[in-house]
Design a protein around this motif. Structure first.
Motif, PDB file in Angstrom:
ATOM      1  N   GLY A   1       0.811  -1.207   0.000  1.00  0.00           N
ATOM      2  CA  GLY A   1       0.000   0.000   0.000  1.00  0.00           C
ATOM      3  C   GLY A   1       0.851   1.266   0.000  1.00  0.00           C
ATOM      4  N   GLY A   2       2.058   1.198  -0.496  1.00  0.00           N
ATOM      5  CA  GLY A   2       2.983   2.339  -0.516  1.00  0.00           C
ATOM      6  C   GLY A   2       4.216   2.015   0.302  1.00  0.00           C
ATOM      7  N   THR A   3       4.874   3.054   0.792  1.00  0.00           N
ATOM      8  CA  THR A   3       6.064   2.853   1.619  1.00  0.00           C
ATOM      9  C   THR A   3       5.653   2.165   2.914  1.00  0.00           C
ATOM     10  N   PRO A   4       6.316   1.049   3.281  1.00  0.00           N
ATOM     11  CA  PRO A   4       5.914   0.320   4.488  1.00  0.00           C
ATOM     12  C   PRO A   4       6.186   1.128   5.758  1.00  0.00           C
ATOM     13  N   HIS A   5       5.241   1.069   6.675  1.00  0.00           N
ATOM     14  CA  HIS A   5       5.361   1.780   7.941  1.00  0.00           C
ATOM     15  C   HIS A   5       6.256   0.990   8.892  1.00  0.00           C
ATOM     16  N   GLY A   6       7.039   1.697   9.679  1.00  0.00           N
ATOM     17  CA  GLY A   6       7.881   1.065  10.680  1.00  0.00           C
ATOM     18  C   GLY A   6       9.154   0.452  10.131  1.00  0.00           C
ATOM     19  N   VAL A   7       9.489   0.753   8.878  1.00  0.00           N
ATOM     20  CA  VAL A   7      10.687   0.200   8.248  1.00  0.00           C
ATOM     21  C   VAL A   7      11.453   1.341   7.583  1.00  0.00           C
ATOM     22  N   GLN A   8      12.755   1.419   7.874  1.00  0.00           N
ATOM     23  CA  GLN A   8      13.608   2.382   7.193  1.00  0.00           C
ATOM     24  C   GLN A   8      13.931   1.806   5.816  1.00  0.00           C
ATOM     25  N   MET A   9      13.422   2.435   4.761  1.00  0.00           N
ATOM     26  CA  MET A   9      13.526   1.864   3.427  1.00  0.00           C
ATOM     27  C   MET A   9      14.270   2.790   2.477  1.00  0.00           C
ATOM     28  N   THR A  10      15.068   2.175   1.610  1.00  0.00           N
ATOM     29  CA  THR A  10      15.726   2.865   0.508  1.00  0.00           C
ATOM     30  C   THR A  10      15.416   2.091  -0.760  1.00  0.00           C
ATOM     31  N   ALA A  11      15.130   2.795  -1.833  1.00  0.00           N
ATOM     32  CA  ALA A  11      14.843   2.146  -3.111  1.00  0.00           C
ATOM     33  C   ALA A  11      15.886   2.589  -4.129  1.00  0.00           C
ATOM     34  N   LEU A  12      16.393   1.622  -4.894  1.00  0.00           N
ATOM     35  CA  LEU A  12      17.384   1.899  -5.936  1.00  0.00           C
ATOM     36  C   LEU A  12      16.922   1.299  -7.261  1.00  0.00           C
ATOM     37  N   ALA A  13      16.923   2.113  -8.299  1.00  0.00           N
ATOM     38  CA  ALA A  13      16.665   1.631  -9.654  1.00  0.00           C
ATOM     39  C   ALA A  13      17.973   1.789 -10.417  1.00  0.00           C
ATOM     40  N   LEU A  14      18.568   0.669 -10.788  1.00  0.00           N
ATOM     41  CA  LEU A  14      19.892   0.669 -11.401  1.00  0.00           C
ATOM     42  C   LEU A  14      19.865   0.025 -12.774  1.00  0.00           C
ATOM     43  N   VAL A  15      20.914   0.259 -13.532  1.00  0.00           N
ATOM     44  CA  VAL A  15      21.083  -0.380 -14.830  1.00  0.00           C
ATOM     45  C   VAL A  15      22.255  -1.340 -14.708  1.00  0.00           C
ATOM     46  N   GLY A  16      22.011  -2.599 -15.013  1.00  0.00           N
ATOM     47  CA  GLY A  16      23.037  -3.622 -14.918  1.00  0.00           C
ATOM     48  C   GLY A  16      22.399  -4.991 -14.851  1.00  0.00           C
ATOM     49  N   GLU A  17      23.212  -6.019 -14.896  1.00  0.00           N
ATOM     50  CA  GLU A  17      22.692  -7.381 -14.780  1.00  0.00           C
ATOM     51  C   GLU A  17      22.127  -7.571 -13.372  1.00  0.00           C
ATOM     52  N   PRO A  18      20.882  -8.026 -13.234  1.00  0.00           N
ATOM     53  CA  PRO A  18      20.248  -8.106 -11.925  1.00  0.00           C
ATOM     54  C   PRO A  18      21.010  -8.946 -10.901  1.00  0.00           C
ATOM     55  N   GLY A  19      21.443 -10.133 -11.289  1.00  0.00           N
ATOM     56  CA  GLY A  19      22.142 -10.997 -10.341  1.00  0.00           C
ATOM     57  C   GLY A  19      23.433 -10.376  -9.843  1.00  0.00           C
ATOM     58  N   ALA A  20      24.246  -9.878 -10.761  1.00  0.00           N
ATOM     59  CA  ALA A  20      25.525  -9.265 -10.385  1.00  0.00           C
ATOM     60  C   ALA A  20      25.311  -8.014  -9.534  1.00  0.00           C
ATOM     61  N   THR A  21      24.283  -7.237  -9.848  1.00  0.00           N
ATOM     62  CA  THR A  21      23.989  -6.027  -9.079  1.00  0.00           C
ATOM     63  C   THR A  21      23.589  -6.370  -7.657  1.00  0.00           C
ATOM     64  N   LEU A  22      22.726  -7.368  -7.476  1.00  0.00           N
ATOM     65  CA  LEU A  22      22.304  -7.759  -6.134  1.00  0.00           C
ATOM     66  C   LEU A  22      23.468  -8.316  -5.324  1.00  0.00           C
ATOM     67  N   VAL A  23      24.308  -9.125  -5.946  1.00  0.00           N
ATOM     68  CA  VAL A  23      25.465  -9.689  -5.244  1.00  0.00           C
ATOM     69  C   VAL A  23      26.415  -8.568  -4.826  1.00  0.00           C
TER      70      VAL A  23
END
Length: 184
Positions: free
Chosen positions: A82-104
């Motif tokens: 329902g949007g940004t979760p309450h009670g959680v410190q959250m950061t969002a990143l939208a990146l360009v790159g191979e998903p697996g390598a970026t997450l690792v």
């Protein structure tokens, strides 16, 4: 609430537009809230092969991929929490790159890395490598793979009784679940 140091562990979750990613995001939000950890939501879009082959990286394509990724993160957060979760410190990143390598690369040793697990066809696996398997082979963080529930398990969870008269008076999904259970 548990207060963690700034550089402490966090929950890193990779999202895309799949049911497995939605379940992974839901699980990651709950885990971050439960443990009092920061949440890092990441969408990594691979650069299209024709762009990288032609050397056109600076022509606005990366900005368009990042903008589409940010929109996808916002939409997925809206659907799941329902949007940004309450009670959680959250950061969002939208990146360009191979998903697996970026997450690792983003997940540190003390982090929890969460990815979705879905069923893919052979052709899909040949064209696009599995992010889950890439992370499993290369990450040093704790890896959690979340599989979306199957339709049959959702129907089974709706069954209250084996009595056909009671099942007939319930909504359509309960009747479908009863019929499926009766045939099995």
């Amino acid at each position: 609430m548990i207060v963690r140091p700034e550089g402490g562990p966090r929950v890193v979750v990779g999202v895309d537009d799949s049911p497995g990613a939605r379940c992974a995001l839901s699980w990651a939000i709950g885990e971050a809230r439960l443990r009092g950890l920061a949440l890092l939501v990441v969408h990594a879009a691979p650069l299209p092969p024709h762009v990288s082959a032609a050397g056109q990286i600076g022509c606005g394509i990366t900005e368009a991929l990042r903008a589409a990724g940010a929109e996808l993160i916002a939409r997925t957060l809206g659907e799941v929490a329902g949007g940004t979760p309450h009670g959680v410190q959250m950061t969002a990143l939208a990146l360009v790159g191979e998903p697996g390598a970026t997450l690792v690369r983003l997940a540190r040793d003390d982090d929890i890395l969460v990815v979705g697990h879905g069923d893919r066809s052979l052709l899909s696996r040949i064209i696009r490598p599995s992010v889950r398997l890439h992370c499993a082979r290369r990450t040093r963080a704790t890896l959690v793979c979340v599989r979306p529930p199957s339709f049959d398990s959702l129907l089974d969870s709706l069954i209250l009784t084996d009595d056909p008269e009671v099942a007939a008076s319930e909504p359509l999904l309960r009747r479908l679940a009863w019929r499926r259970r009766r045939t099995v």
